[in-house]
Scaffold this motif. Structure first.
Motif, short mmCIF file in Angstrom:
data_model
loop_
_atom_site.label_atom_id
_atom_site.label_comp_id
_atom_site.label_asym_id
_atom_site.label_seq_id
_atom_site.Cartn_x
_atom_site.Cartn_y
_atom_site.Cartn_z
N LEU A 57 28.71 43.73 50.86
CA LEU A 57 29.73 43.08 50.04
C LEU A 57 30.35 44.04 49.04
O LEU A 57 31.56 44.01 48.81
CB LEU A 57 29.15 41.85 49.35
CG LEU A 57 28.76 40.71 50.27
CD1 LEU A 57 27.92 39.69 49.53
CD2 LEU A 57 29.99 40.07 50.88
N ARG A 58 29.54 44.88 48.45
CA ARG A 58 30.06 45.84 47.46
C ARG A 58 30.88 46.95 48.10
O ARG A 58 31.67 47.60 47.42
CB ARG A 58 28.90 46.45 46.67
CG ARG A 58 28.33 45.51 45.66
CD ARG A 58 27.31 46.20 44.77
NE ARG A 58 26.66 45.24 43.92
CZ ARG A 58 25.36 44.95 43.92
NH1 ARG A 58 24.55 45.61 44.74
NH2 ARG A 58 24.88 44.05 43.12
N SER A 59 30.69 47.18 49.39
CA SER A 59 31.41 48.26 50.07
C SER A 59 32.92 48.03 50.04
O SER A 59 33.68 48.98 50.06
CB SER A 59 30.94 48.38 51.52
OG SER A 59 31.49 47.34 52.32
N VAL A 92 34.14 44.60 54.00
CA VAL A 92 33.96 43.29 54.62
C VAL A 92 34.19 42.21 53.57
O VAL A 92 33.94 42.41 52.38
CB VAL A 92 32.56 43.12 55.25
CG1 VAL A 92 32.36 44.10 56.38
CG2 VAL A 92 31.46 43.26 54.23
N LYS A 93 34.67 41.08 54.02
CA LYS A 93 34.89 39.93 53.14
C LYS A 93 33.88 38.83 53.36
O LYS A 93 33.75 37.93 52.56
CB LYS A 93 36.31 39.37 53.33
CG LYS A 93 37.39 40.34 52.94
CD LYS A 93 37.41 40.53 51.45
CE LYS A 93 38.56 41.44 51.03
NZ LYS A 93 38.52 41.74 49.63
N LYS A 94 33.17 38.89 54.51
CA LYS A 94 32.16 37.89 54.84
C LYS A 94 30.94 38.59 55.42
O LYS A 94 31.08 39.55 56.17
CB LYS A 94 32.67 36.90 55.89
CG LYS A 94 33.65 35.90 55.39
CD LYS A 94 33.95 34.90 56.51
CE LYS A 94 34.73 33.73 55.99
NZ LYS A 94 34.87 32.70 57.03
N VAL A 147 33.68 36.76 50.00
CA VAL A 147 34.26 37.20 48.73
C VAL A 147 35.77 37.32 48.90
O VAL A 147 36.27 37.64 49.97
CB VAL A 147 33.67 38.56 48.26
CG1 VAL A 147 32.20 38.42 47.92
CG2 VAL A 147 33.87 39.64 49.30
N LYS A 148 36.47 37.05 47.82
CA LYS A 148 37.93 37.20 47.82
C LYS A 148 38.30 37.89 46.53
O LYS A 148 37.67 37.70 45.50
CB LYS A 148 38.61 35.84 47.88
CG LYS A 148 38.40 35.14 49.19
CD LYS A 148 39.19 33.87 49.25
CE LYS A 148 38.97 33.21 50.60
NZ LYS A 148 39.68 31.97 50.73
#
Length: 73
Positions: free
Chosen positions: A20-22, A25-27, A64-65
């Motif tokens: 997620l922190r990268s 990707v959003k999911k 995340v958005k």
């Protein structure tokens, strides 16, 4: 119903956070047996920052958005 085969799957809390922190990707599919303490840790760490956790096809998926995507060199 959508299939989740294209989503990256994390096998640990740490791996989920790294994905997620990268910013790439959003999911992320949470692909391990999550206990209640760990679920609430994820919810506290990520949902306070605007992420959503849903149960899809028997597994939890965190999305995340609005997070910035890092520039690619």
């Amino acid at each position: 119903m959508k299939t989740q085969t294209s989503l990256p799957t994390a096998s640990t809390y740490r791996e989920a956070c790294e994905l997620l922190r990268s910013g790439y990707v959003k999911k992320v599919r949470l692909g391990w047996d999550i206990g209640s303490d760990e679920f609430f840790r994820i919810a506290s760490d990520w949902c306070d920052a605007g992420a959503k956790i849903k149960r899809e096809e028997g597994v939890f998926v965190i999305s995340v958005k609005g997070f910035p995507v890092p520039r690619q060199a």
